[in-house]
Design a protein around this motif. Structure first.
Motif, PDB file in Angstrom:
ATOM      1  N   THR A  80       8.821   2.396  -5.141  1.00 25.89           N
ATOM      2  CA  THR A  80       7.483   3.118  -5.584  1.00 25.89           C
ATOM      3  C   THR A  80       6.943   4.104  -4.491  1.00 25.89           C
ATOM      4  OG1 THR A  80       6.853   0.568  -5.994  1.00 25.89           O
ATOM      5  CG2 THR A  80       4.802   2.102  -5.497  1.00 25.89           C
ATOM      6  N   LEU A  81       7.225   4.026  -3.325  1.00 25.40           N
ATOM      7  CA  LEU A  81       7.270   5.152  -2.491  1.00 25.40           C
ATOM      8  C   LEU A  81       7.805   6.628  -2.959  1.00 25.40           C
ATOM      9  CD1 LEU A  81       7.605   3.726   1.077  1.00 25.40           C
ATOM     10  CD2 LEU A  81       5.473   4.258  -0.070  1.00 25.40           C
ATOM     11  N   LEU A  82       8.954   6.560  -3.540  1.00 28.88           N
ATOM     12  CA  LEU A  82       9.623   7.631  -4.034  1.00 28.88           C
ATOM     13  C   LEU A  82       8.599   8.096  -5.133  1.00 28.88           C
ATOM     14  CD1 LEU A  82      11.755   9.479  -3.778  1.00 28.88           C
ATOM     15  CD2 LEU A  82      13.296   8.025  -5.373  1.00 28.88           C
ATOM     16  N   PHE A 142      15.007  -8.719  -0.858  1.00 33.07           N
ATOM     17  CA  PHE A 142      15.642  -7.699  -0.997  1.00 33.07           C
ATOM     18  C   PHE A 142      15.123  -6.936  -2.206  1.00 33.07           C
ATOM     19  CE2 PHE A 142      19.360  -5.852  -3.594  1.00 33.07           C
ATOM     20  CZ  PHE A 142      19.638  -4.962  -2.626  1.00 33.07           C
ATOM     21  N   LYS A 143      14.830  -7.890  -3.214  1.00 31.14           N
ATOM     22  CA  LYS A 143      14.230  -7.450  -4.510  1.00 31.14           C
ATOM     23  C   LYS A 143      12.860  -6.506  -4.201  1.00 31.14           C
ATOM     24  CE  LYS A 143      13.918 -10.342  -7.489  1.00 31.14           C
ATOM     25  NZ  LYS A 143      13.918 -11.001  -8.886  1.00 31.14           N
ATOM     26  N   ARG A 144      11.922  -7.377  -3.342  1.00 31.34           N
ATOM     27  CA  ARG A 144      10.848  -6.779  -3.272  1.00 31.34           C
ATOM     28  C   ARG A 144      10.797  -5.556  -2.222  1.00 31.34           C
ATOM     29  NH1 ARG A 144       9.736 -10.012  -6.254  1.00 31.34           N
ATOM     30  NH2 ARG A 144       8.222 -11.296  -6.576  1.00 31.34           N
ATOM     31  N   ALA A 145      11.786  -5.330  -1.173  1.00 31.43           N
ATOM     32  CA  ALA A 145      12.056  -4.124  -0.406  1.00 31.43           C
ATOM     33  C   ALA A 145      12.534  -2.946  -1.563  1.00 31.43           C
ATOM     34  CB  ALA A 145      13.034  -4.199   0.490  1.00 31.43           C
ATOM     35  N   LEU A 146      13.433  -3.042  -2.583  1.00 29.86           N
ATOM     36  CA  LEU A 146      13.755  -2.357  -3.454  1.00 29.86           C
ATOM     37  C   LEU A 146      12.642  -1.721  -4.150  1.00 29.86           C
ATOM     38  CD1 LEU A 146      17.430  -3.530  -4.843  1.00 29.86           C
ATOM     39  CD2 LEU A 146      16.928  -1.614  -3.197  1.00 29.86           C
ATOM     40  N   THR A 147      11.792  -2.475  -4.766  1.00 33.05           N
ATOM     41  CA  THR A 147      10.558  -2.254  -5.352  1.00 33.05           C
ATOM     42  C   THR A 147       9.571  -1.422  -4.472  1.00 33.05           C
ATOM     43  OG1 THR A 147      10.535  -4.212  -6.794  1.00 33.05           O
ATOM     44  CG2 THR A 147       8.616  -2.988  -6.679  1.00 33.05           C
ATOM     45  N   PHE A 148       9.642  -1.761  -3.278  1.00 33.45           N
ATOM     46  CA  PHE A 148       8.749  -0.896  -2.180  1.00 33.45           C
ATOM     47  C   PHE A 148       9.456   0.531  -2.146  1.00 33.45           C
ATOM     48  CE2 PHE A 148       8.512   0.247   2.169  1.00 33.45           C
ATOM     49  CZ  PHE A 148       6.972   0.288   2.478  1.00 33.45           C
ATOM     50  N   ALA A 149      10.552   0.693  -1.942  1.00 38.59           N
ATOM     51  CA  ALA A 149      11.065   2.120  -1.747  1.00 38.59           C
ATOM     52  C   ALA A 149      10.962   2.858  -3.157  1.00 38.59           C
ATOM     53  CB  ALA A 149      12.839   2.018  -1.523  1.00 38.59           C
ATOM     54  N   LEU A 169      10.685  15.653   1.728  1.00 38.86           N
ATOM     55  CA  LEU A 169      11.254  14.220   1.752  1.00 38.86           C
ATOM     56  C   LEU A 169      12.011  14.044   3.074  1.00 38.86           C
ATOM     57  CD1 LEU A 169      12.174  13.131  -1.808  1.00 38.86           C
ATOM     58  CD2 LEU A 169      10.279  12.365  -0.697  1.00 38.86           C
ATOM     59  N   SER A 170      12.914  15.034   3.256  1.00 41.95           N
ATOM     60  CA  SER A 170      13.708  15.023   4.399  1.00 41.95           C
ATOM     61  C   SER A 170      12.829  14.899   5.827  1.00 41.95           C
ATOM     62  CB  SER A 170      14.637  16.132   4.385  1.00 41.95           C
ATOM     63  OG  SER A 170      15.410  16.190   5.760  1.00 41.95           O
ATOM     64  N   GLY A 171      11.686  15.642   5.547  1.00 40.46           N
ATOM     65  CA  GLY A 171      10.855  15.583   6.920  1.00 40.46           C
ATOM     66  C   GLY A 171      10.006  14.214   6.980  1.00 40.46           C
ATOM     67  N   LEU A 172       9.813  13.462   5.888  1.00 41.88           N
ATOM     68  CA  LEU A 172       9.195  12.347   5.853  1.00 41.88           C
ATOM     69  C   LEU A 172      10.069  11.214   6.641  1.00 41.88           C
ATOM     70  CD1 LEU A 172       7.406  12.056   2.413  1.00 41.88           C
ATOM     71  CD2 LEU A 172       6.209  12.334   4.541  1.00 41.88           C
ATOM     72  N   VAL A 173      11.365  11.177   6.359  1.00 41.13           N
ATOM     73  CA  VAL A 173      12.523  10.505   6.768  1.00 41.13           C
ATOM     74  C   VAL A 173      12.638  10.466   8.248  1.00 41.13           C
ATOM     75  CG1 VAL A 173      14.769   9.729   6.768  1.00 41.13           C
ATOM     76  CG2 VAL A 173      13.586  10.191   4.404  1.00 41.13           C
ATOM     77  N   THR A 174      12.541  11.895   8.699  1.00 42.13           N
ATOM     78  CA  THR A 174      12.891  12.186  10.123  1.00 42.13           C
ATOM     79  C   THR A 174      11.642  12.324  10.940  1.00 42.13           C
ATOM     80  OG1 THR A 174      12.784  14.509   9.734  1.00 42.13           O
ATOM     81  CG2 THR A 174      14.911  13.820   9.388  1.00 42.13           C
ATOM     82  N   GLY A 175      10.441  12.353  10.358  1.00 45.56           N
ATOM     83  CA  GLY A 175       9.142  12.196  11.041  1.00 45.56           C
ATOM     84  C   GLY A 175       8.776  13.748  11.233  1.00 45.56           C
ATOM     85  N   VAL A 229      -2.205  11.919   2.208  1.00 51.54           N
ATOM     86  CA  VAL A 229      -2.292  10.968   0.672  1.00 51.54           C
ATOM     87  C   VAL A 229      -1.230  10.300   0.605  1.00 51.54           C
ATOM     88  CG1 VAL A 229      -2.390  11.151  -1.731  1.00 51.54           C
ATOM     89  CG2 VAL A 229      -3.747  12.821  -0.313  1.00 51.54           C
ATOM     90  N   MET A 230      -0.177  10.985   0.940  1.00 53.79           N
ATOM     91  CA  MET A 230       1.215  10.144   1.212  1.00 53.79           C
ATOM     92  C   MET A 230       1.187   9.010   2.320  1.00 53.79           C
ATOM     93  SD  MET A 230       4.069   9.627  -0.418  1.00 53.79           S
ATOM     94  CE  MET A 230       5.257   8.369   0.055  1.00 53.79           C
ATOM     95  N   LEU A 231       0.495   9.035   3.514  1.00 51.68           N
ATOM     96  CA  LEU A 231       0.312   8.163   4.245  1.00 51.68           C
ATOM     97  C   LEU A 231      -0.433   6.915   3.742  1.00 51.68           C
ATOM     98  CD1 LEU A 231       0.285   6.626   7.456  1.00 51.68           C
ATOM     99  CD2 LEU A 231      -1.644   8.327   7.614  1.00 51.68           C
ATOM    100  N   LEU A 232      -1.488   7.425   3.154  1.00 57.05           N
ATOM    101  CA  LEU A 232      -2.318   6.439   2.576  1.00 57.05           C
ATOM    102  C   LEU A 232      -1.801   5.558   1.369  1.00 57.05           C
ATOM    103  CD1 LEU A 232      -5.958   8.290   2.380  1.00 57.05           C
ATOM    104  CD2 LEU A 232      -5.174   6.598   3.849  1.00 57.05           C
ATOM    105  N   ALA A 233      -0.935   6.308   0.416  1.00 60.40           N
ATOM    106  CA  ALA A 233      -0.103   5.476  -0.520  1.00 60.40           C
ATOM    107  C   ALA A 233       0.697   4.635   0.115  1.00 60.40           C
ATOM    108  CB  ALA A 233       0.483   6.630  -1.463  1.00 60.40           C
ATOM    109  N   GLY A 234       1.674   5.265   1.119  1.00 57.61           N
ATOM    110  CA  GLY A 234       2.351   4.232   1.900  1.00 57.61           C
ATOM    111  C   GLY A 234       1.801   3.095   2.456  1.00 57.61           C
ATOM    112  N   MET A 235       0.768   3.133   3.080  1.00 61.71           N
ATOM    113  CA  MET A 235       0.028   1.767   3.517  1.00 61.71           C
ATOM    114  C   MET A 235      -0.333   1.069   2.588  1.00 61.71           C
ATOM    115  SD  MET A 235      -2.523   3.399   6.439  1.00 61.71           S
ATOM    116  CE  MET A 235      -2.004   3.812   7.975  1.00 61.71           C
ATOM    117  N   VAL A 236      -0.832   1.630   1.139  1.00 57.78           N
ATOM    118  CA  VAL A 236      -1.099   0.460   0.133  1.00 57.78           C
ATOM    119  C   VAL A 236      -0.095  -0.202  -0.430  1.00 57.78           C
ATOM    120  CG1 VAL A 236      -1.913   0.416  -2.527  1.00 57.78           C
ATOM    121  CG2 VAL A 236      -3.322   2.092  -0.538  1.00 57.78           C
ATOM    122  N   VAL A 237       1.205   0.616  -0.428  1.00 57.39           N
ATOM    123  CA  VAL A 237       2.362   0.058  -0.761  1.00 57.39           C
ATOM    124  C   VAL A 237       2.911  -1.055   0.081  1.00 57.39           C
ATOM    125  CG1 VAL A 237       4.911   0.453  -1.742  1.00 57.39           C
ATOM    126  CG2 VAL A 237       2.955   1.890  -2.372  1.00 57.39           C
TER     127      VAL A 237
END
Length: 319
Positions: free
Chosen positions: A15-17, A6-13, A69-75, A290-298
């Motif tokens: 960091t993405l934001l 749970f803590k790692r997931a919060l850190t993950f979210a 951000l809304s588009g990222l969430v909905t695809g 760039v967001m995709l690459l950052a998301g993959m790194v995280v």
């Protein structure tokens, strides 16, 4: 374990934001106008204003960031300015080349580094150890793009075992197939893996040698275990925590390093898409890639954190 995850997931979210905010506002301060680039210098102010409204560039930065951000969430990643195609389709078409290339390079890196690093540690201060360390130093010194050109000269031009570039596609309908497509990725993957395997082999050797000096290894040897048995049964698992850390960083590095190697081998991957988008000032594509690459790194770092808890339960309890 659940609290650890749970803590790692919060850190993950979180960091993405933060990454999304940095990516968006850094691209916002770049000079130039995407609408003017698309229409040309001879466009009338009315036409430029109309295109800016169509692209949403007349909206405040905060509103556009919220919409993104809304588009990222909905695809819904928007539409490319240069191609007039949904960005999700463009990225999907290129990702089927770049992601298998990075995975294949990581597989080659892991196999080669573990084999060489363990062999060097098992033959510490012997000719085998010195040979592996010399080879790894040479691998670190060679740039991946130069090694890629060398591979083309040897295996494509001289031996004609592989094609010099291009990608036939994963399906027979596209003129390729699984094995022709995989064969087209072998040389680029080797070019990417050479440097990373050299670095990881040294880390594996150092980590294994450090664990070999621990008291519990000496106890296991005193109880009658051979050096080889102690190495495989006790040393490797304890030596894997720093190795997994470096592997996670290397996979993230491979995702971005494919940009240069794809250009050398003329592969239609994420790298070429980024170059074309930057040339056309297609910020919609650049931002999402760039967001995709950052998301993959995280995501890779998140997986590494979870593997820490699997490999060493003490880290899970401390967390």
């Amino acid at each position: 374990m659940s609290w650890f995850l749970f803590k790692r997931a919060l850190t993950f979210a979180a960091t993405l934001l933060c990454a999304s905010a940095v990516i968006f506002f850094v691209l916002e301060v770049l000079p130039g106008d995407a609408a003017l680039v698309r229409l040309g210098d001879t466009a009338t102010p009315e036409a430029v204003a109309a295109l800016r409204a169509q692209l949403g560039l007349d909206q405040p930065a905060a509103a556009r960031y919220g919409a993104w951000l809304s588009g990222l969430v909905t695809g819904d990643l928007g539409t490319s300015v240069a191609y007039g195609t949904p960005v999700s389709e463009l990225i999907g078409e290129r990702l089927v080349v770049s992601l298998p290339l990075a995975l294949l390079a990581m597989l080659l890196t892991t196999v080669a580094a573990l084999a060489l690093g363990i062999y060097a540690a098992a033959h510490h201060n012997k000719w085998g150890d010195l040979g592996v360390m010399g080879l790894s130093q040479l691998g670190i010194a060679i740039p991946s793009f130069w090694f890629a050109i060398l591979l083309i000269l040897v295996f494509s031009v001289q031996l004609r075992w592989f094609s010099a570039g291009g990608f036939p596609g994963w399906t027979e309908e596209a003129g390729g197939g699984f094995w022709p497509a995989l064969k087209a990725l072998v040389l680029p993957a080797v070019a990417l893996a050479a440097v990373q395997a050299a670095i990881l082999a040294r880390i594996v050797r150092s980590s294994v040698l450090e664990v070999l000096r621990e008291d519990f290894v000496r106890t296991a040897r005193a109880k009658g275990l051979s050096r080889r048995s102690a190495l495989w049964r006790h040393v490797l698992r304890n030596a894997m925590v720093p190795v997994v850390t470096v592997m996670g960083l290397q996979f993230a590095s491979l995702l971005t390093a494919t940009i240069v190697v794809e250009s050398v081998f003329y592969l239609p991957g994420i790298g070429r898409l980024v170059f074309q988008a930057i040339a056309n000032r297609d910020l919609v594509v650049v931002r999402n890639v760039v967001m995709l690459l950052a998301g993959m790194v995280v995501l890779v770092n998140f997986v590494v954190d979870v593997l820490y808890g699997v490999i060493d339960p003490r880290l899970r309890r401390d967390g």
